[in-house]
Design an enzyme around this catalytic site. Structure first.
Site, PDB file in Angstrom:
ATOM      1  N   CYS A  76       0.839  -1.200   0.000  1.00  0.00           N
ATOM      2  CA  CYS A  76       0.000   0.000   0.000  1.00  0.00           C
ATOM      3  C   CYS A  76       0.882   1.262   0.000  1.00  0.00           C
ATOM      4  O   CYS A  76       1.608   1.496  -0.952  1.00  0.00           O
ATOM      5  CB  CYS A  76      -1.007  -0.036   1.147  1.00  0.00           C
ATOM      6  SG  CYS A  76      -2.344   1.170   0.945  1.00  0.00           S
ATOM      7  N   HIS A 177      -3.866  -4.878  -0.126  1.00  0.00           N
ATOM      8  CA  HIS A 177      -3.428  -5.425   1.163  1.00  0.00           C
ATOM      9  C   HIS A 177      -3.505  -6.955   1.113  1.00  0.00           C
ATOM     10  O   HIS A 177      -4.577  -7.520   1.308  1.00  0.00           O
ATOM     11  CB  HIS A 177      -4.320  -4.900   2.295  1.00  0.00           C
ATOM     12  CG  HIS A 177      -4.058  -3.475   2.640  1.00  0.00           C
ATOM     13  ND1 HIS A 177      -3.073  -3.092   3.523  1.00  0.00           N
ATOM     14  CD2 HIS A 177      -4.635  -2.338   2.195  1.00  0.00           C
ATOM     15  CE1 HIS A 177      -3.059  -1.770   3.606  1.00  0.00           C
ATOM     16  NE2 HIS A 177      -3.993  -1.289   2.818  1.00  0.00           N
ATOM     17  N   GLU A 179      -2.547  -9.024   3.254  1.00  0.00           N
ATOM     18  CA  GLU A 179      -2.900  -9.549   4.580  1.00  0.00           C
ATOM     19  C   GLU A 179      -4.399  -9.468   4.851  1.00  0.00           C
ATOM     20  O   GLU A 179      -4.892 -10.051   5.816  1.00  0.00           O
ATOM     21  CB  GLU A 179      -2.101  -8.809   5.662  1.00  0.00           C
ATOM     22  CG  GLU A 179      -2.541  -7.387   5.955  1.00  0.00           C
ATOM     23  CD  GLU A 179      -2.049  -6.327   4.984  1.00  0.00           C
ATOM     24  OE1 GLU A 179      -2.196  -5.137   5.307  1.00  0.00           O
ATOM     25  OE2 GLU A 179      -1.518  -6.680   3.903  1.00  0.00           O
TER      26      GLU A 179
END
EC number: 4.3.2.10
Length: 197
Positions: A76, A177, A179
């Site tokens: 990001c 992202h 994650e």
């Protein structure tokens, strides 16, 4: 072993939770000496690119990160820090990948920030091994990295095409992202942890 650059501008909890689920060992990089402890480095980031760059400069890590020869992944805002310049705060960034970070254009009838799931189409790259093209990843950002075929390894579309992922030598960046992107994101983090240079 992954070192997470801890400079006060990242949502580290989601990332460390994902790495724990994947049984990938990790630790924090607070100083230049810490960079030597890890085989792979992640630069997380949320918020304002200009502020994030100031915080990173205060750690004294900019020069040492740019000199790294091991795999580095910016996530990001961490990806945006790899570029030359951001319109956010009119900030000069690390200049590792010679492209610009720009603000989405509201005149195209899109909402800013770009938030939610979006398909990406990727090139054949080890970072995306086992991830089908047109897989969805989770994005939250108002600024994007301009598309450049030399460095672009994945593209997304939001009013216009933009770089969802870039690579220059041992430096990788993803605008989404991983994650927070479910199975596909976890696969990408696993692939990154397995990269050999």
């Amino acid at each position: 072993m992954i070192g997470i650059v801890n400079y006060g501008a990242g949502n580290i909890f989601s990332l460390t939770s994902a790495l724990e689920r994947l049984n990938i060992p990790f630790g924090m990089v607070n100083t230049e000496a810490d960079l030597d402890k890890y085989t792979h480095i992640i630069i997380p980031g949320v918020g304002h690119a200009g502020t994030a760059m100031q915080k990173l400069e205060q750690t004294g890590l900019v020069g040492p990160i740019k000199a790294l020869k091991k795999p580095v992944l910016g996530i990001c805002v961490g990806m945006q820090l790899l570029t030359e310049h951001s319109e956010e705060g009119n900030a000069n960034l690390m200049g590792i990948v010679p492209v610009q970070t720009r603000l989405f254009n509201k005149d195209q009838g899109i909402k800013i920030p770009h938030m939610g799931w979006n398909n990406i189409s990727h090139k054949n790259n080890l970072l995306f091994e086992g991830v089908e093209t047109d897989t969805q990843f989770y994005f939250v950002h108002s600024y994007f990295i301009e598309y450049n075929p030399t460095f672009d390894i994945a593209t997304a579309n939001y009013g216009m095409p933009f770089s969802a992922a870039v690579q220059k030598d041992n430096f990788y960046g993803v605008q989404f992202h991983p994650e927070k992107s479910g199975t596909a994101g976890e696969r990408l983090l696993k692939n990154f942890s397995n990269l050999k240079l």
